[in-house]
Design an enzyme around this catalytic site. Structure first.
Site, mmCIF file in Angstrom:
data_model
loop_
_atom_site.group_PDB
_atom_site.id
_atom_site.type_symbol
_atom_site.label_atom_id
_atom_site.label_comp_id
_atom_site.label_asym_id
_atom_site.label_seq_id
_atom_site.Cartn_x
_atom_site.Cartn_y
_atom_site.Cartn_z
ATOM 1 C CB SER A 83 -0.835 0.002 1.289
ATOM 2 O OG SER A 83 -1.488 1.245 1.481
ATOM 3 C CE1 TYR A 107 -4.566 -2.054 4.983
ATOM 4 C CE2 TYR A 107 -3.279 -0.070 4.606
ATOM 5 C CZ TYR A 107 -4.029 -1.121 4.119
ATOM 6 O OH TYR A 107 -4.228 -1.248 2.764
HETATM 7 P P1 NAD Z 1 -11.497 -6.115 -0.065
HETATM 8 O O1 NAD Z 1 -12.094 -6.014 1.302
HETATM 9 O O2 NAD Z 1 -12.339 -5.794 -1.252
HETATM 10 O O3 NAD Z 1 -10.899 -7.585 -0.276
HETATM 11 C C1 NAD Z 1 -10.153 -8.233 0.708
HETATM 12 C C2 NAD Z 1 -10.046 -9.700 0.388
HETATM 13 O O4 NAD Z 1 -9.327 -10.350 1.446
HETATM 14 C C3 NAD Z 1 -11.418 -10.394 0.292
HETATM 15 O O5 NAD Z 1 -11.395 -11.362 -0.731
HETATM 16 C C4 NAD Z 1 -11.536 -11.053 1.658
HETATM 17 O O6 NAD Z 1 -12.388 -12.202 1.658
HETATM 18 C C5 NAD Z 1 -10.092 -11.455 1.886
HETATM 19 N N1 NAD Z 1 -9.828 -11.771 3.286
HETATM 20 C C6 NAD Z 1 -10.039 -10.996 4.382
HETATM 21 N N2 NAD Z 1 -9.730 -11.691 5.512
HETATM 22 C C7 NAD Z 1 -9.341 -12.922 5.104
HETATM 23 C C8 NAD Z 1 -8.916 -14.093 5.786
HETATM 24 N N3 NAD Z 1 -8.830 -14.149 7.123
HETATM 25 N N4 NAD Z 1 -8.593 -15.176 5.044
HETATM 26 C C9 NAD Z 1 -8.694 -15.151 3.691
HETATM 27 N N5 NAD Z 1 -9.084 -14.078 3.003
HETATM 28 C C10 NAD Z 1 -9.400 -12.971 3.702
HETATM 29 O O7 NAD Z 1 -10.197 -5.215 -0.003
HETATM 30 P P2 NAD Z 1 -9.259 -4.577 -1.149
HETATM 31 O O8 NAD Z 1 -9.395 -3.115 -1.036
HETATM 32 O O9 NAD Z 1 -9.462 -5.229 -2.461
HETATM 33 O O10 NAD Z 1 -7.826 -4.942 -0.560
HETATM 34 C C11 NAD Z 1 -6.973 -5.922 -1.108
HETATM 35 C C12 NAD Z 1 -5.549 -5.628 -0.722
HETATM 36 O O11 NAD Z 1 -5.152 -4.368 -1.275
HETATM 37 C C13 NAD Z 1 -5.338 -5.509 0.799
HETATM 38 O O12 NAD Z 1 -4.098 -6.082 1.150
HETATM 39 C C14 NAD Z 1 -5.301 -3.997 1.009
HETATM 40 O O13 NAD Z 1 -4.582 -3.645 2.154
HETATM 41 C C15 NAD Z 1 -4.609 -3.560 -0.268
HETATM 42 N N6 NAD Z 1 -4.824 -2.147 -0.589
HETATM 43 C C16 NAD Z 1 -6.072 -1.660 -0.806
HETATM 44 C C17 NAD Z 1 -6.219 -0.323 -1.113
HETATM 45 C C18 NAD Z 1 -7.557 0.281 -1.402
HETATM 46 O O14 NAD Z 1 -7.624 1.508 -1.520
HETATM 47 N N7 NAD Z 1 -8.606 -0.495 -1.557
HETATM 48 C C19 NAD Z 1 -5.093 0.519 -1.181
HETATM 49 C C20 NAD Z 1 -3.844 -0.022 -0.941
HETATM 50 C C21 NAD Z 1 -3.722 -1.356 -0.647
#
Ligand code: NAD
Length: 265
Positions: free
Chosen positions: A147, A160
């Site tokens: 991130s 985080y």
């Molecule tokens: P999201 O909530 O849409 O998806 C998260 C995924 O992780 C889902 O498929 C969920 O089922 C899975 N998950 C959660 N807990 C779990 C567990 N215990 N076991 C197995 N799977 C699990 O979130 P997102 O925004 O798509 O985030 C995905 C990644 O991208 C994360 O690592 C997040 O930190 C990173 N990220 C997101 C953003 C953003 O702005 N959305 C920015 C930077 C980084």
């Protein structure tokens, strides 16, 4: 000139791919001919719909493994499952992640432990299980979804930010250990992408900061992003495809920001 990433018949495990970024990245890999192991939480019927749709849209094999990313044995089993199903493992995308927004003083201990387990430690377990397979193949690609918070901090996101800085350090260590093996490890550091994880934060941030949800969206979330636009899935997918292709062979140990200039400030 059309460019081929040369990924046909490769095999990828993408953690947390039932939603958001993970789903989009798995779909982009499938579109390039990569067989996929999906992972993540959710309603089984919805997950089966997602799996079948990805298979039908791209003519690749898509399997699902429900490993809970807080459970080391289940994570190892997921990697072994991919190898058993497809006979190889070319790409591991450590993407699963959760968030909790609260001041350190009141931050619940179990939330800290959960975030470190899912956002950081799960990548160690999956990578540990994938390395022997990738080394034996003489080729592999590990991509960690960190991130902008792997590079800079924001208040109220202690666990985080700690986990994301940690995964950038872990990525560099893996890159050095694997440097002569044909396996690379890199991190993608997205800015804000409009996924369920971010939508949930809008309400949390509003509570922590005593602001309206609209103000949080405008003045907190997109305030950090100089472009004033959310990052698109396709922009992350383009970088992932580069990293996992042969063109990305010399990119190793990088933490690449895709954040509209956020971390340039
Ligand atoms: P999201 O909530 O849409 O998806 C998260 C995924 O992780 C889902 O498929 C969920 O089922 C899975 N998950 C959660 N807990 C779990 C567990 N215990 N076991 C197995 N799977 C699990 O979130 P997102 O925004 O798509 O985030 C995905 C990644 O991208 C994360 O690592 C997040 O930190 C990173 N990220 C997101 C953003 C953003 O702005 N959305 C920015 C930077 C980084």
């Amino acid at each position: 000139m059309a460019y081929s990433f040369g990924l046909k018949d490769h095999v990828a495990v993408v953690t947390g791919s039932t939603s958001g970024i993970g789903h989009a990245l798995a779909d982009a890999l499938a579109a390039e001919g990569v067989d996929i192991v999906l992972n993540g939480l959710g309603d089984p019927a919805e997950i089966e719909k997602t799996r079948a749709a990805m298979e039908a849209a791209h003519g690749v094999k898509v399997r699902y493994h429900g490993a809970d990313m807080t459970q080391p044995a289940q994570i190892a089993d997921m990697v072994a499952f991919a190898h058993k199903q497809f006979g190889r493992l070319d790409i591991l995308v450590n993407n699963a992640g959760v968030q909790h927004v609260e001041a350190i003083e009141t931050f619940p201990v179990e939330k800290w432990d959960q975030i470190i387990a899912i956002n950081l430690t799960s990548a160690f377990h999956a990578t540990k299980a994938a390395i022997p397979i990738m080394k034996a193949q003489g080729r592999g690609r590990i991509v960690n979804i960190a991130s902008a918070h792997g590079l800079v901090a924001s208040p109220f996101k202690s666990a985080y930010v700690a986990a994301k800085h940690g995964i950038v350090g872990f990525t560099k260590t893996a890159a050095l250990e694997l440097a002569t093996s044909g396996v690379t490890a890199n991190a993608i550091c997205p800015g804000y992408v409009k996924t369920p994880l971010v939508v949930a934060q809008i309400a949390d941030q509003a509570k922590s900061r005593g602001m309206s949800e609209e103000d949080v969206m405008k003045n907190v979330i997109l305030a950090a992003q100089p472009t004033k636009k959310f990052v698109e899935f396709s922009e992350l997918a383009g970088l992932l495809l580069y990293m996992v292709s042969d063109a990305g062979a010399s990119m190793n140990g990088a933490a690449v920001a895709v954040d509209g200039g956020w971390t340039a400030e």
